[in-house]
Design a protein around this motif. Structure first.
Motif, short mmCIF file in Angstrom:
data_model
loop_
_atom_site.label_atom_id
_atom_site.label_comp_id
_atom_site.label_asym_id
_atom_site.label_seq_id
_atom_site.Cartn_x
_atom_site.Cartn_y
_atom_site.Cartn_z
N ALA A 206 0.66 -1.31 0.00
CA ALA A 206 0.05 0.17 -0.14
C ALA A 206 0.83 1.28 0.11
O ALA A 206 0.70 2.26 -0.68
CB ALA A 206 -1.00 -0.01 1.35
N LYS A 207 1.79 1.09 0.63
CA LYS A 207 2.95 2.44 0.70
C LYS A 207 3.65 2.56 -0.35
O LYS A 207 3.84 3.72 -0.77
CB LYS A 207 3.86 2.23 2.04
N PHE A 208 3.82 1.56 -1.11
CA PHE A 208 4.73 1.46 -2.36
C PHE A 208 4.24 0.77 -3.72
O PHE A 208 4.50 -0.15 -4.12
CB PHE A 208 6.20 1.41 -2.03
N PRO A 209 3.04 1.27 -4.06
CA PRO A 209 2.09 0.49 -5.00
C PRO A 209 3.00 0.27 -6.21
O PRO A 209 2.84 -0.63 -7.02
CB PRO A 209 0.76 1.32 -5.11
N ASN A 210 3.90 1.19 -6.42
CA ASN A 210 4.68 1.14 -7.93
C ASN A 210 5.89 0.24 -7.80
O ASN A 210 6.62 0.43 -8.79
CB ASN A 210 4.72 2.38 -8.54
N VAL A 211 6.04 -0.30 -6.95
CA VAL A 211 7.43 -0.84 -6.63
C VAL A 211 7.06 -2.49 -6.59
O VAL A 211 6.59 -2.73 -5.53
CB VAL A 211 8.23 -0.32 -5.51
N PRO A 212 7.51 -3.28 -7.50
CA PRO A 212 7.53 -4.76 -7.43
C PRO A 212 7.87 -5.40 -6.15
O PRO A 212 9.13 -4.99 -5.80
CB PRO A 212 7.96 -5.19 -8.68
N ILE A 213 7.26 -6.22 -5.52
CA ILE A 213 7.86 -6.76 -4.46
C ILE A 213 7.98 -8.32 -4.82
O ILE A 213 7.08 -8.94 -5.02
CB ILE A 213 7.02 -6.81 -3.13
N VAL A 214 9.00 -8.96 -4.63
CA VAL A 214 9.54 -10.44 -5.00
C VAL A 214 10.06 -11.09 -3.63
O VAL A 214 10.37 -10.55 -2.71
CB VAL A 214 10.37 -10.66 -6.02
N ARG A 215 9.62 -12.41 -3.45
CA ARG A 215 10.17 -13.08 -2.07
C ARG A 215 11.14 -14.13 -3.02
O ARG A 215 11.19 -14.80 -4.05
CB ARG A 215 8.99 -13.95 -1.77
N ILE A 216 12.15 -14.54 -2.07
CA ILE A 216 13.09 -15.41 -2.25
C ILE A 216 13.53 -16.13 -1.10
O ILE A 216 13.59 -15.60 0.14
CB ILE A 216 14.37 -14.74 -2.86
N ASP A 217 13.63 -17.58 -1.33
CA ASP A 217 14.19 -18.40 -0.09
C ASP A 217 15.16 -17.86 0.53
O ASP A 217 16.31 -17.61 -0.01
CB ASP A 217 14.36 -19.81 -0.72
N GLU A 218 15.11 -17.77 1.81
CA GLU A 218 16.24 -17.18 2.85
C GLU A 218 16.86 -18.33 3.77
O GLU A 218 17.38 -18.03 4.59
CB GLU A 218 15.74 -16.01 3.61
N ARG A 219 16.50 -19.39 3.47
CA ARG A 219 16.98 -20.55 4.18
C ARG A 219 18.48 -20.45 4.36
O ARG A 219 19.32 -20.06 3.36
CB ARG A 219 16.74 -21.93 3.76
N PHE A 220 19.20 -20.43 5.49
CA PHE A 220 20.58 -20.81 5.82
C PHE A 220 21.23 -19.39 5.72
O PHE A 220 22.46 -19.26 6.07
CB PHE A 220 21.35 -21.65 4.88
N THR A 221 20.52 -18.16 5.42
CA THR A 221 21.22 -16.80 5.37
C THR A 221 21.76 -16.28 6.56
O THR A 221 22.88 -15.96 6.53
CB THR A 221 20.17 -15.81 4.75
N SER A 222 21.09 -16.68 7.69
CA SER A 222 21.64 -16.36 9.18
C SER A 222 22.94 -17.28 9.27
O SER A 222 24.01 -16.48 9.73
CB SER A 222 20.66 -16.34 10.15
N LYS A 223 23.03 -18.27 9.04
CA LYS A 223 23.88 -19.08 9.36
C LYS A 223 24.90 -18.70 8.27
O LYS A 223 26.58 -18.69 8.72
CB LYS A 223 23.76 -20.62 8.98
N MET A 224 24.92 -18.27 7.24
CA MET A 224 26.01 -18.00 6.27
C MET A 224 26.63 -16.57 6.62
O MET A 224 27.68 -16.33 6.44
CB MET A 224 25.19 -17.77 4.80
#
Length: 136
Positions: free
Chosen positions: A81-99
């Motif tokens: 709602a705040k940024f309606p013109n900016v696409p939002i994508v999701r990406i798997d974040e498994r292991f990022t904290s460990k990495m």
């Protein structure tokens, strides 16, 4: 052309990473208290053109959503709602904290600095962004 911006969203803190304008290098930007995140992003997007927002998709090893996904699902409509013109994508974040933690060790950071959870979140956001860029 705009930057890519990644979020390692957390209930208390959110790590933020961005690319350069040419989208070649992903770098940690900062870590924000999550309640202040939308205000920070509004200021940032006012100054910088952001082409896409990438948000980590936390999953368990068995591919089910982790506990923090419920918080992200509550946040997503506010962000859209705040940024309606900016696409939002999701990406798997498994292991990022460990990495992220391992990269801190590999870079020679002392134990005290490795305990800085905000730095781990910022590095995690950078890893999320690098993973997204690798898929482009």
């Amino acid at each position: 052309m705009g930057r890519l911006l990644a979020l390692d969203y957390g209930k208390r803190r959110t790590g933020i990473a961005v690319t350069d304008e040419l989208k070649i290098i992903a770098s940690g930007l900062t870590t924000m208290d999550t309640p202040s995140l939308l205000g920070f992003l509004a200021e940032y997007l006012e100054k910088e053109k952001v082409e896409t927002i990438v948000i980590g998709l936390p999953k368990q090893m068995n591919n089910t959503a982790s506990e923090s996904e419920a918080d992200i699902q509550k946040f997503m409509p506010k962000l859209q709602a705040k940024f309606p013109n900016v696409p939002i994508v999701r990406i798997d974040e498994r292991f990022t904290s460990k990495m992220a933690f391992q990269s801190m060790i590999d870079s020679g950071l002392g134990k005290k600095k490795r305990q800085n959870k905000a730095l781990v979140d910022e590095i995690s956001a950078t890893l999320i962004l690098q993973n997204y860029m690798a898929q482009l």
